[in-house]
Design an enzyme around this catalytic site. Sequence first.
Site, mmCIF file in Angstrom:
data_model
loop_
_atom_site.group_PDB
_atom_site.id
_atom_site.type_symbol
_atom_site.label_atom_id
_atom_site.label_comp_id
_atom_site.label_asym_id
_atom_site.label_seq_id
_atom_site.Cartn_x
_atom_site.Cartn_y
_atom_site.Cartn_z
ATOM 1 N N SER A 211 8.147 -5.554 -14.887
ATOM 2 C CA SER A 211 6.810 -5.143 -15.296
ATOM 3 C C SER A 211 6.060 -6.302 -15.972
ATOM 4 O O SER A 211 5.936 -7.378 -15.375
ATOM 5 C CB SER A 211 6.930 -3.915 -16.209
ATOM 6 O OG SER A 211 5.687 -3.324 -16.446
ATOM 7 N N ASP A 431 4.377 1.864 -6.240
ATOM 8 C CA ASP A 431 4.451 1.738 -7.697
ATOM 9 C C ASP A 431 3.060 1.938 -8.289
ATOM 10 O O ASP A 431 2.092 1.326 -7.842
ATOM 11 C CB ASP A 431 5.006 0.352 -8.030
ATOM 12 C CG ASP A 431 5.175 0.096 -9.520
ATOM 13 O OD1 ASP A 431 4.895 0.985 -10.329
ATOM 14 O OD2 ASP A 431 5.595 -1.028 -9.859
ATOM 15 N N HIS A 460 8.738 2.631 -10.797
ATOM 16 C CA HIS A 460 8.437 1.358 -11.434
ATOM 17 C C HIS A 460 9.752 0.776 -11.956
ATOM 18 O O HIS A 460 10.361 1.322 -12.862
ATOM 19 C CB HIS A 460 7.459 1.598 -12.585
ATOM 20 C CG HIS A 460 7.032 0.372 -13.327
ATOM 21 N ND1 HIS A 460 6.340 -0.646 -12.729
ATOM 22 C CD2 HIS A 460 7.182 0.011 -14.635
ATOM 23 C CE1 HIS A 460 6.074 -1.582 -13.631
ATOM 24 N NE2 HIS A 460 6.585 -1.207 -14.785
#
Length: 530
Positions: A211, A431, A460
Site C-alpha cells: 500500500s 483493488d 488490498h
Amino acid sequence: MTPRAGMLIAAGALVAGTVTVLPAAPAGAGEPAPRPFPTLAWTACATEAYPKLQCATLRVPLNHDDPAGRTVTLALTRIPHTAKTFQGPLLVNPGGPGGSGRGMAGYVASSLPPKVAAEYDVIGFDPRGVGKSEPALDCRPGHFAPVRPDSVPGDAAGERLAIERAQAFAAACGKKYADVLPYIDTVSTARDMDVIRRALGAQKINYLGYSYGTYLGAVYARLHPDRVRRMALDSVVNPHGVWYEDNIAQDYAFDTRHKDFMAWVAEQDSVYKLGTDPAAVEAAWYRMRDALRAKPAGGKVGPGELEDTYLPGGYYNGYWPRLAKAFATYVNDANAVPLTEAYERYGEADAAADNGYSVYTSVQCRDAAWPRDWSVWRKDNWDVHAKAPFSTWNNAWYNAPCAFWPVDSLTPPDVSNDQVPPVLILQATDDAATPYEGGVALHRLMHGSSLVVEEGGGNHGVTLGGNDCMDGHLSTYLATGKVPRAEGEAEVDAACAALPEPKPEPATRSVPAPAESAGITLHGFLGHVR
C-alpha cells in the site's frame, strides 16, 4: 486509518534495545562534530507467536539536512536469519502512512517459505511518529469518538460543523507538534530507512512494502537506487496522484467494491434474505444508513460510523460474511446488536488509530499540495458523491485537515527510475484502496520492473494472504532475484487467479468468529489503510 491495528506485539513485550555508537573522528576546527555512526543492540522481545523476535531502537536526525541536530527515535524488530546463506536485511512496511511495522517482521518471516525466510534478517520498524517510535503523534485524542455528525452534509450548518472539526484537528496538530510536523513526510521516512541500512551494516537493503509502503519504497529507490538489492511492492499507490487525486480515485473504486459486496449478499439470499437484486440490497443498506441518523445503533453507530464499519469490506472480502450478517440482522430482525459489535470490531478507533491518523494526516498534508480553498473540495466531492456515494464524503472529512494544515506542503519527488535493479510489482485488478492503474503507472516508471497481476482480485494486499500463486512469485524473487517476463509487448508479466469469494455466515443464529486466516491476519497489519 487503523481502527483495528491487529498488532501481535503487546506493548509490554517490546523491550527496546539501546543504540551503541562507534567513536567519531575529530571534527575540523569550527565545524560541528559529526553524529557518530549508529549500530543496533538487539534484545529479546519474544512473543508466543514469534519466539525469535528481537527489538531495538535507533536515533535518527529529525531533520536529515541537519544531521548533528535534534534526533527522534525509531522502534525496530527483527527475526534474524538462520541459514548459512545470508541475503541481507529485508525491511518490511505495512503502509499507511501511519501503520505500525513492528509486528510485520514476525508475520513476514513466518509466512514466507522457511528456506527463503531463513536467508534474511526480516526487519520491521515503526516509522517516525508511529507506535513505539518517539515522539509518537496523537494530535487530538478521541477525534473519532461516536457519534460524529453525518458525513454527508445535509445543509450549510452541517457542513460548517464538519469543517470546524477538521480545522480543530489541524490546529491541535500545529499546537502540539509545531517543531516536528515539518519533518513528518515520506522523503524523511525514506531517509530514515537509509540510516537503518547503515545501522544494520548493510551495503544494500531488500524491501517488501504494501500500500503506502509501495510509495515509500519507490521514493527510497529514487533517492538511493544503488542501495536497493531487491524490492517487492504490493498494492501500488499511483505516484501521479499523490495525494488529492489518489483519494478521489479511491472514492470511485470503493463505491464499486461496495457494490460488489451488495451483489455477493444478493447471491446469498437464501442465507441473508435481503433479496436477489443487488440494487435492491444496496437500497436497503442506504435505508439502514438513514435510520441510523435518527437512532444510532447501540448509541454509537451513526451514518459515519456505519461507513467506517463497512469500509474494511472494501479492503478485504474476508470480512463480508460478518458484515452481511450484521446488515441482515438489523434489517430483518430490527436487532442492532450485531451491527454494534461489527463497529467495535472493524470501525471503532482506539489509541493506535488516533496515532495512525495523526501520522497519516501529517504525512499526506506535508507530502504534496492540497486545495486550500474549501469551495474546491465542496464541488469535487459533491460531483463524485453523485456517482459514488458510499464513502466519498467520509473520505473527504478524513482528509479535510489538509485544507487547513499549519505547515506548507512539499513537491512530491519524481519516482521514475532506470537505475534500480528489477522491481517486482504485485497488484489486484479490482483493488479499491490502490486502484489497478497505480500498479501500471509505477511499472512504466520503473525501468525493468515486472508486473504480476491477480486477475479479478478485489483485495488490498495480494501476497502472504493466502494466494499461493502470488506468493510463489514473491518467494521466487526473494530467493533468486528472478522476475517473470512477458513475451512481446504485453504489459502484464504474469497473472494469477483470484481467490474464491468467501462463504456466508448464517444470519439467523449466533456463530463464533471465523478462524484466523492468513488474509485476516495480513489485513489486520495493513490496518484498512486509506
